[in-house]
Scaffold this motif. Sequence first.
Motif, PDB file in Angstrom:
ATOM      1  N   SER A  26       0.839  -1.195   0.000  1.00 49.04           N
ATOM      2  CA  SER A  26       0.000   0.000   0.000  1.00 49.04           C
ATOM      3  C   SER A  26       0.875   1.247   0.000  1.00 49.04           C
ATOM      4  CB  SER A  26      -0.928   0.012   1.217  1.00 49.04           C
ATOM      5  OG  SER A  26      -0.164   0.086   2.417  1.00 49.04           O
ATOM      6  N   TYR A  66      -3.720   3.944  -0.658  1.00 51.92           N
ATOM      7  CA  TYR A  66      -3.873   3.234  -1.924  1.00 51.92           C
ATOM      8  C   TYR A  66      -3.409   1.802  -1.703  1.00 51.92           C
ATOM      9  CZ  TYR A  66      -3.493   2.030  -6.859  1.00 51.92           C
ATOM     10  OH  TYR A  66      -3.650   1.427  -8.078  1.00 51.92           O
ATOM     11  N   VAL A  67      -4.354   0.859  -1.734  1.00 50.22           N
ATOM     12  CA  VAL A  67      -4.061  -0.535  -1.435  1.00 50.22           C
ATOM     13  C   VAL A  67      -3.825  -1.293  -2.735  1.00 50.22           C
ATOM     14  CG1 VAL A  67      -4.905  -2.653  -0.378  1.00 50.22           C
ATOM     15  CG2 VAL A  67      -5.432  -0.461   0.660  1.00 50.22           C
ATOM     16  N   GLY A 111      -5.446  -1.845  -7.891  1.00 49.84           N
ATOM     17  CA  GLY A 111      -5.400  -1.084  -6.658  1.00 49.84           C
ATOM     18  C   GLY A 111      -6.672  -0.311  -6.419  1.00 49.84           C
ATOM     19  N   ALA A 156      -4.125  -0.637   6.264  1.00 46.24           N
ATOM     20  CA  ALA A 156      -5.110  -0.866   5.225  1.00 46.24           C
ATOM     21  C   ALA A 156      -6.510  -0.885   5.794  1.00 46.24           C
ATOM     22  CB  ALA A 156      -4.810  -2.194   4.536  1.00 46.24           C
TER      23      ALA A 156
END
Length: 286
Positions: free
Chosen positions: A34, A72-73, A80, A94
């Motif tokens: 992430s 932003y995973v 993503g 996350a």
Amino acid sequence: MRCLLPFVFLAFTSALSAQSIADTVYSRWGQPESIRYYSLIDVEELSPAERFQRGIKPGDGTENIRQLDSIYVIDEDKAGTLFKGSEMHELPGAPARRAGNAVKKAKKADSSFTATDYVEGRAGMLVQRKVMTGKSVEDIKRLDDSPEIELIDKMGAGKEAIVAKVRIPEGSTQRKLILDLGEGEKREKLYSIRGYHLNETDFKPEQELTEEQTWRAEGRNYLYLRLRSTEKLLYISQGETRYKPVPVGRQLDEVYLKGLATGKYLLEIIDLGTQEKRYHWLMIGN
């Protein structure tokens, strides 16, 4: 995966315009998981309540603090998702639905992770629980000293597994099985056990009560009940003597018997919702 990061930063230039810091979080295998975007906030602009919530005391000397704005995973398929504000569920990493996957990965990677198995039954019963090991009993070394747990081989159907035979003791207890599988691999399993003497089906209506429905204490100081429905009252009677009621039917109930003299007693449970009465005999001594 390395070529992914420049693309991510280009794709979210607009998100970065309001943020001054971006940190990349890597997995234990060195892969990016992430990207966390932060803002710098001047402590002087915070209200006293906001300072208290962040644990900032007067005189700490902190000029700026970092505020997590979005995450932003990066998925396993190299895709993503950008999460902002409430979508992050106030987690430091996350989002919650992503965190669950991370926990599963950690459990899978850590061969010594302790799983918990909940076992319930009548005291003295022998229950079986499968333990996946990939090895036979002869190739496994026991590191625990739980006499209630016995291991037997059960190899077949293309799966290599052993069976843990757990003898249920009275009351609530925990036992841990610890296995050394060799080559630095260890397997642990915690058994949370609840053993009862009488349950819901043991108590009968008055017209169905027979001498067979007799529980003999045989020197025990406690009677353990597992009554699954609504809360009840338990009365213990002998002849014309009726002792103070005991609330039961909550979880695993422990009824103290040591103060009772030798003799035969009648156990009566009364459902507080329906007022239904059911019975069982109790024998103290010979």
